[in-house]
Design a protein around this motif. Structure first.
Motif, PDB file in Angstrom:
ATOM      1  N   GLU A 256       0.845  -1.187   0.000  1.00  0.00           N
ATOM      2  CA  GLU A 256       0.000   0.000   0.000  1.00  0.00           C
ATOM      3  C   GLU A 256       0.884   1.243   0.000  1.00  0.00           C
ATOM      4  OE1 GLU A 256      -4.097  -1.021   2.246  1.00  0.00           O
ATOM      5  OE2 GLU A 256      -2.350  -0.940   3.542  1.00  0.00           O
ATOM      6  N   VAL A 257       0.408   2.289  -0.640  1.00  0.00           N
ATOM      7  CA  VAL A 257       1.164   3.533  -0.766  1.00  0.00           C
ATOM      8  C   VAL A 257       0.369   4.670  -0.134  1.00  0.00           C
ATOM      9  CG1 VAL A 257       2.181   5.199  -2.353  1.00  0.00           C
ATOM     10  CG2 VAL A 257       2.262   2.747  -2.884  1.00  0.00           C
ATOM     11  N   ARG A 258       1.032   5.467   0.686  1.00  0.00           N
ATOM     12  CA  ARG A 258       0.363   6.609   1.313  1.00  0.00           C
ATOM     13  C   ARG A 258       0.772   7.898   0.617  1.00  0.00           C
ATOM     14  NH1 ARG A 258      -2.227   8.537   5.821  1.00  0.00           N
ATOM     15  NH2 ARG A 258      -1.583  10.578   6.565  1.00  0.00           N
ATOM     16  N   ASP A 259      -0.213   8.659   0.182  1.00  0.00           N
ATOM     17  CA  ASP A 259       0.015   9.998  -0.338  1.00  0.00           C
ATOM     18  C   ASP A 259       0.005  10.936   0.870  1.00  0.00           C
ATOM     19  OD1 ASP A 259      -0.458  12.674  -1.267  1.00  0.00           O
ATOM     20  OD2 ASP A 259      -1.007  11.834  -3.220  1.00  0.00           O
ATOM     21  N   VAL A 260       1.183  11.373   1.279  1.00  0.00           N
ATOM     22  CA  VAL A 260       1.303  12.151   2.506  1.00  0.00           C
ATOM     23  C   VAL A 260       0.539  13.467   2.415  1.00  0.00           C
ATOM     24  CG1 VAL A 260       2.922  13.280   4.074  1.00  0.00           C
ATOM     25  CG2 VAL A 260       3.530  11.085   3.018  1.00  0.00           C
ATOM     26  N   HIS A 261       0.519  14.084   1.258  1.00  0.00           N
ATOM     27  CA  HIS A 261      -0.156  15.372   1.116  1.00  0.00           C
ATOM     28  C   HIS A 261      -1.672  15.215   1.093  1.00  0.00           C
ATOM     29  CE1 HIS A 261       3.553  17.589   0.481  1.00  0.00           C
ATOM     30  NE2 HIS A 261       3.939  16.645  -0.366  1.00  0.00           N
ATOM     31  N   GLN A 262      -2.157  14.153   0.435  1.00  0.00           N
ATOM     32  CA  GLN A 262      -3.598  13.949   0.347  1.00  0.00           C
ATOM     33  C   GLN A 262      -4.141  13.200   1.563  1.00  0.00           C
ATOM     34  OE1 GLN A 262      -5.483  15.306  -1.975  1.00  0.00           O
ATOM     35  NE2 GLN A 262      -3.692  16.199  -2.993  1.00  0.00           N
ATOM     36  N   GLY A 263      -3.291  12.342   2.176  1.00  0.00           N
ATOM     37  CA  GLY A 263      -3.700  11.685   3.404  1.00  0.00           C
ATOM     38  C   GLY A 263      -4.403  10.364   3.243  1.00  0.00           C
ATOM     39  N   TYR A 264      -4.297   9.703   2.097  1.00  0.00           N
ATOM     40  CA  TYR A 264      -4.971   8.413   1.932  1.00  0.00           C
ATOM     41  C   TYR A 264      -3.959   7.332   1.558  1.00  0.00           C
ATOM     42  CZ  TYR A 264      -4.921  10.391  -2.808  1.00  0.00           C
ATOM     43  OH  TYR A 264      -4.549  10.997  -3.974  1.00  0.00           O
ATOM     44  N   TRP A 265      -4.393   6.081   1.800  1.00  0.00           N
ATOM     45  CA  TRP A 265      -3.612   4.908   1.416  1.00  0.00           C
ATOM     46  C   TRP A 265      -4.268   4.249   0.223  1.00  0.00           C
ATOM     47  CZ3 TRP A 265       0.896   3.070   3.645  1.00  0.00           C
ATOM     48  CH2 TRP A 265       1.280   3.662   4.859  1.00  0.00           C
ATOM     49  N   THR A 266      -3.472   3.809  -0.746  1.00  0.00           N
ATOM     50  CA  THR A 266      -3.992   3.078  -1.901  1.00  0.00           C
ATOM     51  C   THR A 266      -3.015   1.982  -2.279  1.00  0.00           C
ATOM     52  OG1 THR A 266      -2.884   4.503  -3.526  1.00  0.00           O
ATOM     53  CG2 THR A 266      -5.108   5.147  -2.825  1.00  0.00           C
ATOM     54  N   SER A 267      -3.497   1.005  -3.062  1.00  0.00           N
ATOM     55  CA  SER A 267      -2.600   0.051  -3.706  1.00  0.00           C
ATOM     56  C   SER A 267      -2.013   0.760  -4.922  1.00  0.00           C
ATOM     57  CB  SER A 267      -3.363  -1.197  -4.135  1.00  0.00           C
ATOM     58  OG  SER A 267      -3.822  -1.896  -2.996  1.00  0.00           O
ATOM     59  N   PRO A 268      -0.787   0.444  -5.318  1.00  0.00           N
ATOM     60  CA  PRO A 268      -0.127   1.180  -6.406  1.00  0.00           C
ATOM     61  C   PRO A 268      -0.924   1.236  -7.696  1.00  0.00           C
ATOM     62  CG  PRO A 268       1.450  -0.193  -5.250  1.00  0.00           C
ATOM     63  CD  PRO A 268       0.099  -0.533  -4.698  1.00  0.00           C
ATOM     64  N   GLU A 269      -1.662   0.145  -8.017  1.00  0.00           N
ATOM     65  CA  GLU A 269      -2.368   0.134  -9.285  1.00  0.00           C
ATOM     66  C   GLU A 269      -3.740   0.770  -9.199  1.00  0.00           C
ATOM     67  OE1 GLU A 269      -1.868  -2.311  -7.314  1.00  0.00           O
ATOM     68  OE2 GLU A 269      -3.616  -3.595  -7.164  1.00  0.00           O
ATOM     69  N   GLN A 270      -4.140   1.240  -7.982  1.00  0.00           N
ATOM     70  CA  GLN A 270      -5.461   1.807  -7.812  1.00  0.00           C
ATOM     71  C   GLN A 270      -5.419   3.322  -7.845  1.00  0.00           C
ATOM     72  OE1 GLN A 270      -6.610   0.114  -4.061  1.00  0.00           O
ATOM     73  NE2 GLN A 270      -7.643  -1.600  -5.030  1.00  0.00           N
ATOM     74  N   ASN A 271      -6.549   3.909  -8.168  1.00  0.00           N
ATOM     75  CA  ASN A 271      -6.692   5.359  -8.082  1.00  0.00           C
ATOM     76  C   ASN A 271      -7.381   5.706  -6.779  1.00  0.00           C
ATOM     77  OD1 ASN A 271      -5.628   5.928 -10.665  1.00  0.00           O
ATOM     78  ND2 ASN A 271      -7.597   5.313 -11.590  1.00  0.00           N
ATOM     79  N   PRO A 272      -6.988   6.779  -6.099  1.00  0.00           N
ATOM     80  CA  PRO A 272      -7.635   7.157  -4.850  1.00  0.00           C
ATOM     81  C   PRO A 272      -9.087   7.507  -5.083  1.00  0.00           C
ATOM     82  CG  PRO A 272      -6.223   8.924  -5.640  1.00  0.00           C
ATOM     83  CD  PRO A 272      -5.951   7.751  -6.525  1.00  0.00           C
ATOM     84  N   SER A 273      -9.889   7.172  -4.097  1.00  0.00           N
ATOM     85  CA  SER A 273     -11.321   7.468  -4.200  1.00  0.00           C
ATOM     86  C   SER A 273     -11.710   8.523  -3.190  1.00  0.00           C
ATOM     87  CB  SER A 273     -12.125   6.191  -3.979  1.00  0.00           C
ATOM     88  OG  SER A 273     -11.801   5.618  -2.736  1.00  0.00           O
TER      89      SER A 273
END
Length: 273
Positions: A256-273
């Motif tokens: 899982e990857v965390r976008d520190v600025h946006q604040g969400y966790w996603t799998s690399p192949e997924q788009n944040p929802s």
């Protein structure tokens, strides 16, 4: 933790390195269990990949200063789990290779939110009963309170993945049909019933699971698992559901990857929802 060392270590007189396992031994725990856990940790960590010197019964007996009979049990258990290959007259061989991040077959830690995924569900228990004290407190109730609860086994492509324990207020839980509980993610069930989940809180820790979890995940009773506790809340912060999820430690977990600025966790192949 045991770490393989090179022959430059202090020599015991036999040409091999000296390994001190005193730091992994506990006189209060059966030796078979300790040896099994130590070897299993080494195998899962990839310390024996590609090697031909995995220890046999006599070598383990010498390493841990136990009898050959005591050393045999951990090897049998590792063989039953498919981590070690054994054969008459042949040295045992560790067969497990740790997957790399992103390898095909990695599974997400938590729940698929969508229907029609490759997940399936088996309903293990459902009804009104006394729930864990932690769940009681989430709903502002004293320990020993009775609430609606269910236990479900989630499978991925036919493989056991997670056992969940879901707790809700009776007026909500009793609305769910058995058909839905056997087929759908809980988030989909709640959404279809008009329940708006606004926030989710989670914490993760390791623990030894109860027997029902060990049985359905195909684990020995003393095998530790990752545990994720989630609470779902509405727009006012009121609790909707308490969930405790036990994750099978034998299966690879997706990165899982965390976008520190946006604040969400996603799998690399997924788009944040």
């Amino acid at each position: 933790m045991y770490m393989p060392i090179e022959s430059t270590s202090v020599d015991a007189g036999s040409g091999g390195p000296v390994v001190d396992d005193g730091d992994v031994l506990n006189p209060d725990v059966p030796m078979q269990q300790q040896i099994y856990r130590q070897l299993r940790a080494e195998i899962l960590d990839g310390l024996w990949v590609g090697r031909t010197d995995f220890p046999g019964e006599r070598e383990l007996a010498e390493r841990f200063k136990v009898s050959v009979v005591t050393a045999r049990t951990p090897l049998e258990r590792l063989g039953e789990e498919g981590l070690v290959e054994r054969g008459r007259g042949r040295r045992p061989r560790a067969t497990y290779v740790p997957p790399g991040a992103g390898d095909e077959g990695d599974l997400p830690v938590f729940y698929p939110e969508e229907e029609g995924s490759e997940y399936g569900y088996e309903l293990l228990r459902v009804g009104i009963g006394v729930v864990p004290a932690e769940a009681c407190r989430v709903f502002g109730l004293p320990p020993g309170s009775k609430l609606w609860q269910c236990a479900r086994l989630r499978v991925y492509q036919g493989r056991p993945h997670v056992v969940t324990h879901n707790v809700q207020l009776p007026e909500l839980g009793e609305r769910h049909s058995l058909e839905d509980l056997r087929a759908k993610p809980m988030m989909s069930i709640l959404s279809a019933e008009g329940v708006d989940v606004v926030t989710m809180r989670r914490r993760i820790y390791a623990s030894t699971p109860p027997p029902i979890v060990s049985r359905h995940l195909g684990l020995y009773l003393d095998t530790p698992v990752s545990v994720c506790v989630l609470t779902l809340h509405d727009e006012n912060g009121s609790p909707i559901e308490w969930i405790r999820a036990y994750v099978d430690p034998k299966l690879p977990v997706r990165e899982e990857v965390r976008d520190v600025h946006q604040g969400y966790w996603t799998s690399p192949e997924q788009n944040p929802s």
